[in-house]
Design an enzyme around this catalytic site. Structure first.
Site, PDB file in Angstrom:
ATOM      1  N   GLU A 158       0.807  -1.222   0.000  1.00  0.00           N
ATOM      2  CA  GLU A 158       0.000   0.000   0.000  1.00  0.00           C
ATOM      3  C   GLU A 158       0.841   1.275   0.000  1.00  0.00           C
ATOM      4  OE1 GLU A 158      -3.021  -0.311   3.017  1.00  0.00           O
ATOM      5  OE2 GLU A 158      -4.038  -1.941   1.965  1.00  0.00           O
ATOM      6  N   GLU A 275      -5.209  -8.543  -0.300  1.00  0.00           N
ATOM      7  CA  GLU A 275      -5.920  -8.361   0.968  1.00  0.00           C
ATOM      8  C   GLU A 275      -7.373  -8.037   0.647  1.00  0.00           C
ATOM      9  OE1 GLU A 275      -4.473  -5.420   3.679  1.00  0.00           O
ATOM     10  OE2 GLU A 275      -2.371  -5.976   3.393  1.00  0.00           O
TER      11      GLU A 275
END
Length: 505
Positions: A158, A275
Site C-alpha cells: 500500500e 488483501e
C-alpha cells in the site's frame, strides 16, 4: 423452485483458496500460530500465505556491522528458515511481500504499527538490492529453484497510503520497484514479481504504474490490489465501528485492475487481490460475527470472475498491528481467534472446501456443485442488510430442484451456522464476554463453534431431489446430497425393535 441443470456449467474455480493473509511473518514462530495454521490447512487447505515484515527487524535478516572502519552487511536467515519451514510443513507456500525497511537501511525513522515497521525508502538502493538478492538466493539454495519459482514476489504494501510509504511518494516507489524487479530477474528470470499492492480508491496508481513499467521497460508479472468495503472508523477504546457498503462493492473492487488497465501493457496479467475483508480495522467486531460470513458469501463464491486470487485478511487473530489484543474476541481480522476458536467466516471457507469440482448453478443466495463421485453440495446464505437500518430477514427460504443421479433416495447432511449455532462469539457474549476465558469456558466455546448438523433421507423422482432450505437470520448452510445405496437386509423391520410381531405386508 429453481431448476438446477444436470449438466455442469463448467468447473467451479477455487481462486478463493489460492491465498490467505497473516500478521507479520515472525509470528509464525509461535506455538498458537502454528496450531492455528495446521487446523486451517486440515479444514480448508489454502495454497499461499501473505504477510508483512519479511525485512523488518523482527526477522533479523539485515545485520550490518563495522569491521576495521568499514561497513559490512551480514544476511542472517535464522528466523526466515524457521518461518518458511513451518509454512511448508503445513502444506502452504509463501506469497512473498518485500518489506518493510530494515531500520539500519532506512532513510528515516517513520514507522507503522505497534511493532514499528519502517516505511521509508532505503538509504542505499544498492544495499537494498543486495538484501533482495541474498534472500532469494538463500531460499533457492535451501528450497530449490523449482519451488521458489512458484512463490509470487510482491514489492511493498500500500505505497499509496502515507502510513505505509513516506509521503506516498509515487516516484520513490517506482524507483524501488524498478530496482527490486530487475534484481529479482537477475537472480532468476522465471521468478514472478509484481505490485503495486495499493489500497482501495487509488486506481490511478495502477494507471501510472502501467505507464511507468511501459516507459522504463520494467518487469511486471502480476498486478496486485487490496479491497475493503468499510467507511471511516468510529473509534472507541480498543474497538472500531464502521459503515459498510453492499457486498457487491468488493466485487467491483476485484474487477477494478482489469477495468482500468484494459488498454495498457499490463492488461492481460494475472490479478491478485492480496488483501480483502469487510473492515480494514483489526478491532472491528463485525469480523467475529455470523453477519460477516453471510455478507461475504456472495463475494467469495463469485470473486473468481474478476481476479486470479483474493486473499482473506487474515487467517488468525495472532496479529498485532494495533498491539496485543485485550480480549479473546476483539474484532480481529482472523478466521480463527487465539486458541483456535473458529469464527462463522471460517466455516464459510470450510464449507467451500467441501464443494465439488463441477459448477451446476450459482445464484444470489446459493452455489450448487457436484463431486466426481456424484455427491452434490448446496451452499446457501441468507441476505443481509449492510446499511444496518434493519436486522435483515428473520427467515429466508431457498427452494431448489437438484439433480442427484442413481437410486430412489438421497442422504442429506446439512451443516449450519447463524447467530446462535456454530457461533462461539454469541456464546462468549452470553458468558459475559470474559477477556481471558478459563479452560472450562474455552471448552464450552469450542463446543459452541461447532456447526449445527442434521441428517435426513429425501426422495428422488426422475433423478431429482426437491430441496427446501429455510435459513435463519445471517445463516450460511451447506447441504450435501449423496445417493443412497441400500444395504439393509430384507428382513429388517424397525417395527420389531421392542419385540413386536412382524408388520403385515
Amino acid at each position: 423452485m429453481i431448476h438446477v441443470p444436470a449438466e455442469p456449467q463448467g468447473t467451479f474455480p477455487d481462486a478463493w483458496r489460492q491465498c490467505v493473509g497473516t500478521g507479520r511473518l515472525d509470528l509464525a514462530l509461535r506455538h498458537d500460530y502454528q496450531q492455528s495454521l495446521r487446523l486451517l490447512q486440515r479444514d480448508i487447505g489454502f495454497r499461499y500465505l501473505r504477510g508483512h515484515g519479511l525485512f523488518s527487524d523482527g526477522m533479523g535478516i539485515h545485520r550490518p556491522y563495522d569491521w576495521q572502519g568499514t561497513r559490512h552487511v551480514h544476511h542472517s536467515f535464522t528466523y526466515a528458515d524457521q518461518v518458511v519451514d513451518a509454512l511448508l510443513d503445513t502444506g502452504i507456500r509463501p506469497f512473498l511481500e518485500l518489506g518493510f525497511m530494515p531500520s539500519e537501511l532506512a532513510s528515516g525513522d517513520e514507522t507503522v504499527f505497534w511493532w514499528r515497521g519502517n516505511i521509508t525508502p532505503p538509504a542505499d538502493h544498492k544495499e537494498w538490492a543486495a538484501l533482495v538478492r541474498a534472500t532469494l538466493t538463500h531460499f533457492i539454495d535451501r528450497y530449490g529453484l523449482d519451488e521458489v519459482r512458484t512463490w509470487p514476489i510482491e514489492v511493498w504494501n500500500e505505497p499509496n497510503l502515507p502510513m505505509f510509504w513516506l509521503n506516498t511518494d509515487e516516484e520513490a516507489y517506482h524507483r524501488l520497484y524498478e530496482i527490486t524487479a530487475h534484481t529479482v530477474k537477475e537472480v532468476d528470470a522465471e521468478l514472478q514479481v509484481g505490485g503495486p499492492a495499493i489500497s482501495p480508491a487509488a486506481d490511478e496508481w495502477l494507471v501510472s504504474f502501467a505507464d511507468f513499467a511501459d516507459r522504463r521497460r520494467v518487469p511486471v508479472d502480476f498486478v496486485s490490489r487490496h479491497a475493503y468495503s468499510s467507511g471511516p472508523g468510529q473509534h472507541v477504546p480498543f474497538g472500531t465501528h464502521q459503515t459498510l457498503a453492499p457486498a457487491d462493492d468488493l466485487l467491483d473492487q476485484f474487477a477494478a485492475p482489469r477495468r482500468v488497465l484494459k488498454d495498457t501493457l499490463l492488461a492481460d496479467l494475472p490479478v491478485h487481490i492480496t488483501e480483502f475483508n469487510s473492515s480494514y480495522c483489526p478491532d472491528n467486531l463485525i469480523h467475529d460475527t455470523a453477519f460477516n460470513a453471510a455478507y461475504l458469501a456472495p463475494v467469495v463464491t463469485a470473486g473468481h470472475a474478476h481476479a486470479d486470487s483474493f486473499s482473506y485478511w487474515t487467517f488468525s487473530d495472532v496479529f498485532e498491528e494495533a498491539g496485543v489484543p485485550t480480549a479473546l474476541f476483539h474484532g480481529g481480522f482472523g478466521l480463527l481467534t487465539h486458541r483456535q476458536l473458529r469464527k462463522p467466516t471460517y466455516h464459510l471457507y470450510a464449507f467451500l472446501a467441501r464443494s465439488g469440482e463441477e459448477l451446476l448453478a450459482h445464484g444470489t443466495d446459493h452455489l450448487v456443485t457436484r463431486h466426481r463421485d456424484g455427491r452434490v453440495t448446496v451452499l446457501a446464505w441468507a441476505p443481509v442488510d449492510a446499511s444496518g437500518e434493519t436486522p435483515g430477514p428473520e427467515r429466508h427460504t431457498v427452494r431448489l430442484s437438484v439433480p442427484v443421479a442413481g437410486g430412489s433416495w438421497a442422504f442429506l447432511r446439512r451443516s449450519s451456522v447463524d447467530e446462535e449455532r456454530g457461533n462461539a462469539y454469541t456464546a462468549w457474549r452470553h458468558m459475559g464476554s470474559p477477556r481471558s476465558p478459563k479452560p472450562a469456558q474455552l471448552d464450552v466455546l469450542h463446543e459452541a463453534a461447532e456447526p449445527a448438523h442434521s441428517h435426513a433421507r429425501v426422495p428422488l423422482a426422475e433423478g431429482r431431489a426437491d430441496l427446501t432450505l429455510t435459513l435463519a437470520r445471517h445463516e450460511i448452510t451447506l447441504a450435501e446430497l449423496t445417493p443412497v445405496v441400500e444395504e439393509a437386509p430384507s428382513w429388517w423391520d424397525e417395527g420389531r425393535l421392542l419385540g413386536r410381531q412382524p408388520t403385515a405386508r
